[in-house]
Scaffold this active site. Sequence first.
Site, PDB file in Angstrom:
ATOM      1  N   ASP A  40      -8.734  16.162 -17.136  1.00  0.00           N
ATOM      2  CA  ASP A  40      -9.004  14.746 -17.390  1.00  0.00           C
ATOM      3  C   ASP A  40      -8.781  14.540 -18.888  1.00  0.00           C
ATOM      4  OD1 ASP A  40     -10.121  12.250 -17.948  1.00  0.00           O
ATOM      5  OD2 ASP A  40     -11.634  12.421 -16.376  1.00  0.00           O
ATOM      6  N   ARG A  65       0.839  -1.216   0.000  1.00  0.00           N
ATOM      7  CA  ARG A  65       0.000   0.000   0.000  1.00  0.00           C
ATOM      8  C   ARG A  65       0.868   1.257   0.000  1.00  0.00           C
ATOM      9  NH1 ARG A  65      -2.073   2.176   4.259  1.00  0.00           N
ATOM     10  NH2 ARG A  65      -2.239   0.228   5.420  1.00  0.00           N
ATOM     11  N   TYR A  93     -17.104  13.769 -16.959  1.00  0.00           N
ATOM     12  CA  TYR A  93     -17.482  12.367 -16.785  1.00  0.00           C
ATOM     13  C   TYR A  93     -18.580  12.274 -15.721  1.00  0.00           C
ATOM     14  CZ  TYR A  93     -16.950   7.454 -15.525  1.00  0.00           C
ATOM     15  OH  TYR A  93     -17.174   6.132 -15.251  1.00  0.00           O
ATOM     16  N   LYS A 111      -9.324   2.762 -19.811  1.00  0.00           N
ATOM     17  CA  LYS A 111      -9.824   2.987 -21.169  1.00  0.00           C
ATOM     18  C   LYS A 111      -8.708   2.752 -22.199  1.00  0.00           C
ATOM     19  CE  LYS A 111     -13.363   4.127 -18.679  1.00  0.00           C
ATOM     20  NZ  LYS A 111     -13.670   5.507 -18.335  1.00  0.00           N
TER      21      LYS A 111
HETATM   22  C1  LIG Z   1     -14.093   6.175 -17.183  1.00  0.00           C
HETATM   23  C2  LIG Z   1     -13.727   7.569 -16.946  1.00  0.00           C
HETATM   24  C3  LIG Z   1     -13.394   8.007 -15.656  1.00  0.00           C
HETATM   25  C4  LIG Z   1     -13.452   7.110 -14.460  1.00  0.00           C
HETATM   26  O1  LIG Z   1     -12.528   6.088 -14.549  1.00  0.00           O
HETATM   27  P1  LIG Z   1     -12.706   4.637 -13.866  1.00  0.00           P
HETATM   28  O2  LIG Z   1     -11.442   3.961 -14.216  1.00  0.00           O
HETATM   29  O3  LIG Z   1     -13.940   4.030 -14.445  1.00  0.00           O
HETATM   30  O4  LIG Z   1     -12.865   4.893 -12.402  1.00  0.00           O
HETATM   31  C5  LIG Z   1     -13.032   9.326 -15.507  1.00  0.00           C
HETATM   32  N1  LIG Z   1     -13.000  10.177 -16.554  1.00  0.00           N
HETATM   33  C6  LIG Z   1     -13.310   9.796 -17.799  1.00  0.00           C
HETATM   34  C7  LIG Z   1     -13.247  10.774 -18.908  1.00  0.00           C
HETATM   35  C8  LIG Z   1     -13.689   8.481 -18.028  1.00  0.00           C
HETATM   36  O5  LIG Z   1     -14.023   8.095 -19.279  1.00  0.00           O
END
Ligand SMILES: *Cc1c(COP(=O)(O)O)cnc(C)c1O
Length: 383
Positions: free
Chosen positions: A178, A60, A113, A203
């Site tokens: 992001d 951790r 998001y 993603k």
């Molecule tokens: C999927 C996504 C998130 C969140 O990510 P997780 O891995 O599902 O927690 C945040 N921002 C964007 C743009 C996303 O597509």
Amino acid sequence: MNHLSTESIAIHAGRHGLTGHAAPLDLSTTFRIDDLAGAVTGIDAMAEGRACEGNPVYSRLHHPTVARFEEAIAALERTEAAVGFGSGMGAITAVLMAAGMRGKHVVAVRPLYGGTDHLLESRLLGLDVTWATADTVAEAIRSDTSLVLAETPANPTLDLVDIRAVVEAAGDVPVMVDSTFASPILQSPATLGARFVVHSATKLIGGHGDAMGGVVACSQADAAALRQMRILTGAVMHPMSGWMLHRGLQTLAARVEWAQRSAIVLAGRLREHAVVERVLYPGYDHAALVGEGRQMRGPGSMLSFVLPSAEAAEAVMKRVQLITPAVSLGSTDSLIQRPAALTHRVVSEEGRRAGGVVPGLLRMSVGLENADDLWRDLEIALG
Ligand SMILES: *Cc1c(COP(=O)(O)O)cnc(C)c1O
């Protein structure tokens, strides 16, 4: 590494000192302590958020397999450091919690998001939020504002935010971008002044829909606060994910390039289709931000389009054969979903309206299938 192009960095970063060819996968939760004094010094340093220099002690606090992935992301995003988390939301939560220690107000540019929007609206972290557009960021800043959040391309409308303009409007307040939809291949927000670059590595970075993770690229000083958040909240990235996400980087540029080529073709054909009201694709609007040498080096592999109604959009989701009806994005197979019903369900009606998430909107993540096969599938589904 710095003199290399992004494509080459993606393949080679985080691979120093290998004895084999592939990076090692270490699943240890704890590490042998043969030098007690050294471990004690290490624990103190890691508790302060410093990067691990010797014995990781306990996973951790630090994990060597995850650290290779973090090193690669930092190299790709041209930042000093990166910190991995169990998911993209874990990463965003850590950035918000660290900001909350400096001030209790944040400014967020919609659309974001759905999960990020919901987290802010819920007030779970005790932060006051002012929703803004790129043009109203400056007036939304208060003396206790500790962060400005923006997402570009935004989810699910593919709206682009001018990162440089937001950074300028934010003044001394740090900006978090992001950058999930662009991946490190198509844009480098830190070079435009963003202090925190966030990815849901689940993603495009992982790229195969089988590993979850999140990562924040930032300065060494900001990384220290985020590592502390990770140690305290336990939002760690599993080493198996760290290993798979690191491996995903090796094909990232090739995947993004290939999927983008198909997305350009599909966006163009959708635009000419009689039942499609509007196609949302980077560069169709904000053309000045897209292209070689600009904020976004290419339009990417995500596109959205508007049909006349929710029913029409759902019919397409039901009829597709090759394209997978599913949320998430950036996988090898193409995915399609209706944001108003799924990813942005948790966003308030007002928030959806403000963000342009209309009932007939469909969001498509273009994968690596043949573009003509994808078009045939879409054309039949559109009726
Ligand atoms: C999927 C996504 C998130 C969140 O990510 P997780 O891995 O599902 O927690 C945040 N921002 C964007 C743009 C996303 O597509």
